[in-house]
Write a protein that holds these residues in place. Structure first.
Motif, PDB file in Angstrom:
ATOM      1  N   ASN A  12       0.812  -1.210   0.000  1.00  0.00           N
ATOM      2  CA  ASN A  12       0.000   0.000   0.000  1.00  0.00           C
ATOM      3  C   ASN A  12       0.850   1.266   0.000  1.00  0.00           C
ATOM      4  OD1 ASN A  12      -2.455  -1.264  -0.242  1.00  0.00           O
ATOM      5  ND2 ASN A  12      -3.013  -1.073   1.910  1.00  0.00           N
ATOM      6  N   THR A  13       2.107   1.155   0.374  1.00  0.00           N
ATOM      7  CA  THR A  13       3.034   2.283   0.225  1.00  0.00           C
ATOM      8  C   THR A  13       3.480   2.387  -1.232  1.00  0.00           C
ATOM      9  OG1 THR A  13       3.779   2.050   2.514  1.00  0.00           O
ATOM     10  CG2 THR A  13       5.214   3.269   1.013  1.00  0.00           C
ATOM     11  N   THR A  18      -1.333   4.725   0.422  1.00  0.00           N
ATOM     12  CA  THR A  18      -1.032   5.286   1.737  1.00  0.00           C
ATOM     13  C   THR A  18      -0.460   6.693   1.607  1.00  0.00           C
ATOM     14  OG1 THR A  18      -0.737   3.095   2.705  1.00  0.00           O
ATOM     15  CG2 THR A  18       0.254   4.942   3.899  1.00  0.00           C
ATOM     16  N   LEU A  19       0.386   6.914   0.610  1.00  0.00           N
ATOM     17  CA  LEU A  19       0.918   8.268   0.374  1.00  0.00           C
ATOM     18  C   LEU A  19      -0.226   9.238   0.069  1.00  0.00           C
ATOM     19  CD1 LEU A  19       3.184  10.321   0.000  1.00  0.00           C
ATOM     20  CD2 LEU A  19       3.360   9.546  -2.372  1.00  0.00           C
TER      21      LEU A  19
END
Length: 156
Positions: A12-13, A18-19
């Motif tokens: 997810n990064t 997430t960012l």
């Protein structure tokens, strides 16, 4: 944090969800802190949209409330964590337009954006504090929506 939770955090990064959540949190002047199981909390989120106790983008859960809100709501955290898995499964940001379509479909069917929203149902409606509404005729849904718009006070 389990191995799969760590994988979800990395994916997810990398998929930028997430960012994106961090950018939304910063724009909403929220404070970001670590949560459980690879999640992050963004508390004190100021914009009035979306209208929800909490919402998730990637591994970041945003709320207008303080951190104690999450500690008092373990079922809600589990619900939002399930949404973070949905970002993982949908490779990130495609979740946002798909969620919008699912919310629109649910609203047309029930007058509620969550009741027939596949993403909310998979995250467990009850854990998200949603009440399930029955399917109703489209005419009734539109009538309710227009009545709500007419009765809403105008801002100047």
């Amino acid at each position: 944090m389990s191995g799969w939770q760590a994988v979800k955090l990395v994916v997810n990064t990398l998929n930028l969800s997430t960012l994106t959540g961090v950018l939304v949190a910063l724009a909403g002047r929220a404070r970001i802190s670590r949560g459980p199981r690879g999640l992050f909390y963004a508390t004190g989120y100021r914009p009035k949209f979306p209208v929800a106790g909490a919402f998730t983008i990637g591994n970041l859960i945003l709320t207008k409330h303080d951190r104690a809100y999450f500690e008092e709501q373990p079922r809600l955290v589990r619900h939002e964590e399930r949404h973070s898995w949905q970002y993982f499964c949908l490779i990130g940001l495609p979740m946002l337009p798909l969620y919008a379509v699912a919310a629109g479909w649910s609203f047309l069917r029930t007058g509620c954006p969550a009741s027939r929203n596949i993403f909310e149902r998979l995250a467990d409606l009850a854990d998200g504090s949603y009440t399930e509404h029955p399917v109703q005729p489209l005419g009734r849904t539109l009538s309710q929506a227009f009545s709500a718009l007419r009765s809403r006070p105008r801002e100047r």
